[in-house]
Design an enzyme around this catalytic site. Structure first.
Site, PDB file in Angstrom:
ATOM      1  N   ASP A 199       4.838   8.744  -7.869  1.00 54.06           N
ATOM      2  CA  ASP A 199       5.430   7.703  -7.019  1.00 54.06           C
ATOM      3  C   ASP A 199       6.902   7.503  -7.379  1.00 54.06           C
ATOM      4  O   ASP A 199       7.759   7.353  -6.509  1.00 54.06           O
ATOM      5  CB  ASP A 199       4.633   6.389  -7.123  1.00 54.06           C
ATOM      6  CG  ASP A 199       4.216   6.032  -8.539  1.00 54.06           C
ATOM      7  OD1 ASP A 199       4.542   6.800  -9.469  1.00 54.06           O
ATOM      8  OD2 ASP A 199       3.580   4.989  -8.729  1.00 54.06           O
ATOM      9  N   SER A 235       5.686  -1.089  -6.174  1.00 51.93           N
ATOM     10  CA  SER A 235       6.093  -1.124  -7.590  1.00 51.93           C
ATOM     11  C   SER A 235       7.059   0.012  -7.908  1.00 51.93           C
ATOM     12  O   SER A 235       8.085  -0.198  -8.549  1.00 51.93           O
ATOM     13  CB  SER A 235       4.901  -0.988  -8.532  1.00 51.93           C
ATOM     14  OG  SER A 235       3.840  -1.732  -8.105  1.00 51.93           O
ATOM     15  N   GLY A 266       0.824  -1.217   0.000  1.00 45.47           N
ATOM     16  CA  GLY A 266       0.000   0.000   0.000  1.00 45.47           C
ATOM     17  C   GLY A 266       0.852   1.257   0.000  1.00 45.47           C
ATOM     18  O   GLY A 266       0.343   2.367  -0.127  1.00 45.47           O
ATOM     19  N   ALA A 321       8.928   1.832  -5.814  1.00 47.33           N
ATOM     20  CA  ALA A 321      10.190   1.717  -5.084  1.00 47.33           C
ATOM     21  C   ALA A 321      11.071   0.649  -5.715  1.00 47.33           C
ATOM     22  O   ALA A 321      12.281   0.851  -5.891  1.00 47.33           O
ATOM     23  CB  ALA A 321       9.930   1.389  -3.614  1.00 47.33           C
ATOM     24  N   GLY A 347       3.493   1.680  -2.181  1.00 43.95           N
ATOM     25  CA  GLY A 347       4.176   1.893  -3.460  1.00 43.95           C
ATOM     26  C   GLY A 347       5.321   0.944  -3.708  1.00 43.95           C
ATOM     27  O   GLY A 347       6.421   1.380  -4.092  1.00 43.95           O
TER      28      GLY A 347
HETATM   29  O1  PMV Z   1      -2.920   4.375  -5.903  1.00 45.90           O
HETATM   30  P1  PMV Z   1      -1.936   5.371  -5.453  1.00 45.90           P
HETATM   31  O2  PMV Z   1      -1.773   5.416  -3.977  1.00 45.90           O
HETATM   32  O3  PMV Z   1      -0.602   5.264  -6.154  1.00 45.90           O
HETATM   33  O4  PMV Z   1      -2.504   6.812  -5.859  1.00 45.90           O
HETATM   34  C1  PMV Z   1      -2.929   7.120  -7.156  1.00 45.90           C
HETATM   35  C2  PMV Z   1      -3.070   8.603  -7.281  1.00 45.90           C
HETATM   36  C3  PMV Z   1      -3.640   9.102  -8.614  1.00 45.90           C
HETATM   37  O5  PMV Z   1      -3.525  10.521  -8.587  1.00 45.90           O
HETATM   38  C4  PMV Z   1      -5.110   8.743  -8.729  1.00 45.90           C
HETATM   39  C5  PMV Z   1      -2.895   8.543  -9.801  1.00 45.90           C
HETATM   40  C6  PMV Z   1      -1.478   9.058  -9.979  1.00 45.90           C
HETATM   41  O6  PMV Z   1      -0.698   8.328 -10.618  1.00 45.90           O
HETATM   42  O7  PMV Z   1      -1.135  10.166  -9.535  1.00 45.90           O
END
Ligand code: PMV
Length: 312
Positions: A147, A104, A100, A106, A102
């Site tokens: 991310d 992928s 939850g 990291a 990230g």
């Molecule tokens: O699923 P998460 O926690 O990686 O969040 C996605 C966030 C969005 O803004 C919906 C998509 C993005 O890549 O920024």
């Protein structure tokens, strides 16, 4: 035999998720939970993945992205292959990160960093960030790249899609508590839900995204001054707007409200929504808020900000 080791952190959204996909400014941060990557040279020509945490003890690289557990690593090698001739190696990862946060991104960044060192490519963080974004698009088809920005640079990041990530000044110990709902969010499905709302209510959704960006514009200053009251209030506003898009859930709301009752100034969902995590800002009440989150059935973590990609 040549051997290199790297690590990269996970991430969480602070402000501006979803609106970021419409080109708005957002703010996210790297957390101090990391994925480690080790690459060891082999005496044969094989490229082998060893990712025990996702059940991959031994799998050979074949260039295809269809194997879920190795798709990000494969896409990373596909990028590197354009720059150098591949040699035999075993790529292993080890995670100290909770799901939850990230995994992928990291692992993509840690693997790209290790490949750069293994082949002596001397890639800069900017190169790794650009390649990492390409990997996400190759595998997922959609994603802002925030991310990858957090996992590469670390710290608190202001991010606009297509722009250069900017590290923001922030107080040393942000009094942040993360609450995991134990429910996995389906990011692609949720992004499509927002897209569908946008098609049917273009003006309303673009106004909501505009207000989210106005909130983000105030955050930089509040962070620099360490103005927790303002940050908390802005979190509440951002959460209300995400809830207006039907991105909250009973579990997220329970953790948010139990945090506020235990003394948090502000709280919001973080990321795609409808699951995964919420964050609360609770100066002086960190322990009370984590206890409340755990008692409500969530899983609480202290939201310490982490460093970016590094050689181990
Ligand atoms: O699923 P998460 O926690 O990686 O969040 C996605 C966030 C969005 O803004 C919906 C998509 C993005 O890549 O920024």
């Amino acid at each position: 035999m040549r051997e290199v080791k790297t690590s990269a952190p996970g991430k969480l959204y602070f402000f501006g998720e979803h609106a970021v996909l419409a080109g708005k400014k957002s703010i996210a941060f790297a957390i101090d939970q990391r994925i480690y990557c080790e690459i060891k040279e082999r005496s044969d020509e094989k490229i082998v993945f060893h990712f025990p945490e996702v059940g991959v003890e031994y799998r050979e690289y074949n260039g295809r992205l269809s194997d879920k557990e190795t798709s990000f690593a494969t896409a990373a090698i596909n990028c590197i292959k354009k720059l150098t001739r591949l040699r035999g190696m075993t790529i292993s990862t080890r995670s100290e990160m909770h799901p939850g946060f990230g995994t992928s991104s990291a692992s993509t960044v840690a693997i790209l960093g290790a490949l750069s060192e293994f082949y002596g490519l001397g890639l800069s963080k900017g190169d790794i960030f650009n390649m990492g974004c390409q990997v996400v698009l190759d595998v997922q088809g959609e994603g802002s790249g925030y991310d990858i920005a957090c996992s590469t640079y670390g710290g608190v990041i202001e991010y606009v899609r297509g722009g250069l990530p900017k590290q923001l000044k922030h107080p040393n110990n942000l009094p942040m508590i993360i609450g995991y709902t134990k429910i996995k969010a389906d990011t692609t499905k949720i992004i499509n839900h927002v897209l569908s709302l946008k098609q049917r209510y273009p003006e309303q959704i673009s106004t909501i995204f505009g207000i989210i960006e106005q909130i983000v514009l105030l955050v930089e200053d509040a962070l620099e001054k360490g103005d927790f009251r303002m940050l908390g209030e802005l979190m509440n506003m951002n959460h209300g707007l995400l809830a207006a898009l039907d991105l909250s859930s009973p579990e997220l709301e329970e953790l948010i409200w139990v945090s506020k009752k235990a003394g948090a100034i502000g709280a919001k969902l973080s990321g795609a929504g409808r699951g995964d995590c919420m964050i609360a800002l609770a100066p002086g009440k960190e322990k009370e808020v984590s206890y409340a989150i755990n008692s409500m059935g969530g899983l609480a973590f202290f939201g310490k900000v982490g460093d970016g990609l590094r050689t181990e």
